[in-house]
Write a protein that holds these residues in place. Structure first.
Motif, short mmCIF file in Angstrom:
data_model
loop_
_atom_site.label_atom_id
_atom_site.label_comp_id
_atom_site.label_asym_id
_atom_site.label_seq_id
_atom_site.Cartn_x
_atom_site.Cartn_y
_atom_site.Cartn_z
N GLY A 202 -11.27 -5.52 -5.69
CA GLY A 202 -11.28 -6.44 -4.05
C GLY A 202 -9.91 -7.33 -4.11
N THR A 203 -9.26 -8.25 -4.68
CA THR A 203 -8.43 -9.26 -4.81
C THR A 203 -7.01 -8.40 -4.13
OG1 THR A 203 -9.33 -10.49 -6.27
CG2 THR A 203 -7.26 -10.20 -5.77
N TRP A 204 -6.54 -6.78 -5.50
CA TRP A 204 -5.61 -6.74 -4.55
C TRP A 204 -6.02 -5.18 -3.64
CZ3 TRP A 204 -1.44 -6.86 -6.19
CH2 TRP A 204 -0.14 -6.11 -5.97
N SER A 205 -7.25 -5.38 -3.21
CA SER A 205 -7.16 -4.62 -1.89
C SER A 205 -6.66 -5.34 -0.47
CB SER A 205 -8.77 -4.25 -1.57
OG SER A 205 -8.48 -3.58 -0.51
N ALA A 206 -7.12 -7.05 -0.69
CA ALA A 206 -7.20 -8.44 0.33
C ALA A 206 -5.46 -8.40 0.22
CB ALA A 206 -8.03 -9.80 0.22
N HIS B 274 -16.78 -7.45 -2.26
CA HIS B 274 -16.53 -6.23 -2.45
C HIS B 274 -14.49 -6.30 -2.15
CE1 HIS B 274 -14.74 -2.12 -2.52
NE2 HIS B 274 -14.68 -2.29 -1.44
N HIS B 275 -14.58 -7.12 -0.47
CA HIS B 275 -13.22 -7.33 -1.16
C HIS B 275 -12.44 -9.01 -0.91
CE1 HIS B 275 -11.85 -3.86 1.31
NE2 HIS B 275 -12.87 -3.87 1.96
N TRP B 276 -13.37 -9.57 -1.11
CA TRP B 276 -13.82 -10.87 -1.52
C TRP B 276 -14.48 -12.26 -2.41
CZ3 TRP B 276 -9.87 -13.61 1.59
CH2 TRP B 276 -9.33 -12.41 2.62
N ALA C 113 -11.07 -9.81 10.19
CA ALA C 113 -11.76 -9.38 9.56
C ALA C 113 -12.85 -9.42 9.38
CB ALA C 113 -11.24 -9.24 8.32
N THR D 289 -4.30 -12.03 1.44
CA THR D 289 -4.71 -13.37 0.55
C THR D 289 -3.21 -12.97 -0.16
OG1 THR D 289 -5.68 -14.34 -1.39
CG2 THR D 289 -5.56 -11.91 -1.08
N ASN E 37 -4.26 -5.67 2.43
CA ASN E 37 -4.19 -6.07 4.04
C ASN E 37 -3.60 -6.64 4.42
OD1 ASN E 37 -6.11 -3.78 4.56
ND2 ASN E 37 -6.41 -3.93 2.65
N ARG F 263 0.61 -1.01 -0.08
CA ARG F 263 -0.39 0.09 -0.05
C ARG F 263 0.62 1.67 -0.25
NH1 ARG F 263 -2.63 -0.90 4.85
NH2 ARG F 263 -4.41 -1.52 3.47
#
Length: 274
Positions: free
Chosen positions: A26-30, A116-118, A80, A36, A33, A4
């Protein structure tokens, strides 16, 4: 998280990076964080995009830090919301029986909020199993490092396995019951992590047998029985059942020493036949 920070330094948005790397936002956000994993190839591609060295993007792993002296410490599990909802739903309904709507309800989110995330239910399961195996291996390495000689190291490993599968029984239950639901290529990686834990126990029993400290004629089979004994704990143990995790761990250490036919009082002894 380093990914990030590097993205922000490069002046890029989540959408910019996700689009360039061919993944969903969503995948890149995960990934950013830490929820994944990222493959080495994709990490290298991200490094090119962000104009940095891949090594600068990688988070420190469990093997990069000193042994954790607090492997017996199990604070409340912090997940989460989507992962907490998935864990509850998978334990209660099973992976195949649980829909994303069930996960969302238990997480206090909308179905869209989960997606949104998964991107899939499978990614939630894999994230839970990765979290389980990363934590278990870290603890097992730390426990093993405390032992002096194969008997004492086996004692520490069994104590660690028993504590983990009682204090973290929900994660242990998923790990035991839902491996059949994991798809490739993630299945091979998680199976390798499980084998790593088994190998730690195998090595100590084999060494104990070599030194004459354990009399089992079948050291590999005995080691497998010891691990299976511990990983089955989530099937029956309950905090309301009358035995604390520490009491169960002490019992299972005794069971393990009987299974490998250890010479009692040999913990920490290295002198027998090098």
């Amino acid at each position: 998280m380093r990914l990030r920070a590097a993205r922000r330094t490069a002046g890029l948005t989540l959408r910019d990076v996700a689009g360039s790397l061919g993944v969903s936002i969503g995948t890149w956000s995960a990934v950013e964080n830490g929820l994944t994993r990222i493959t080495d190839d994709r990490l290298a591609a991200a490094a090119v995009l962000l104009r940095t060295d891949p090594a600068r993007l990688r988070e420190p792993s469990a093997t990069d830090v000193p042994a954790d002296p607090d492997w017996r410490d199990f604070p409340p599990l912090q997940l989460a919301q989507p992962l907490a909802g998935a864990l509850e739903a998978f334990v209660e309904l099973g992976y195949h029986g649980a829909a994303v709507r069930d996960v969302a309800q238990r997480a206090g989110l909308s179905v869209a909020g989960v997606y949104h995330h998964w991107p899939t239910k499978q990614r939630l399961l894999i994230a839970l199993l990765d979290l389980t195996m990363d934590d278990l291996r870290r603890r097992c390495r730390a426990a093993r490092a405390e032992g002096d000689g194969p008997v004492e190291r086996l004692v520490r490993l069994v104590e660690c396995l028993a504590l983990f599968h009682t204090y973290r029984r929900e994660l242990g239950f998923i790990g035991a019951s839902e491996m059949r639901s994991v798809e490739e290529p993630d299945r091979a990686r998680i199976v390798a992590a499980r084998r790593d834990v088994q190998r730690m126990v195998d090595d100590e029993v084999l060494e104990g047998r070599r030194r004459g400290l354990m009399a089992t004629p079948l050291p590999r089979e005995a080691a497998r029985a010891v691990v299976t004994l511990c990983t089955a704990l989530p099937q029956w143990w309950s905090p309301s059942g009358g035995f604390t995790p520490e009491a169960v761990a002490a019992q299972y250490v005794d069971f393990a020493l009987d299974i490998v036919r250890a010479r009692r009082g040999t913990a920490g002894v290295d002198a027998a036949a090098d």
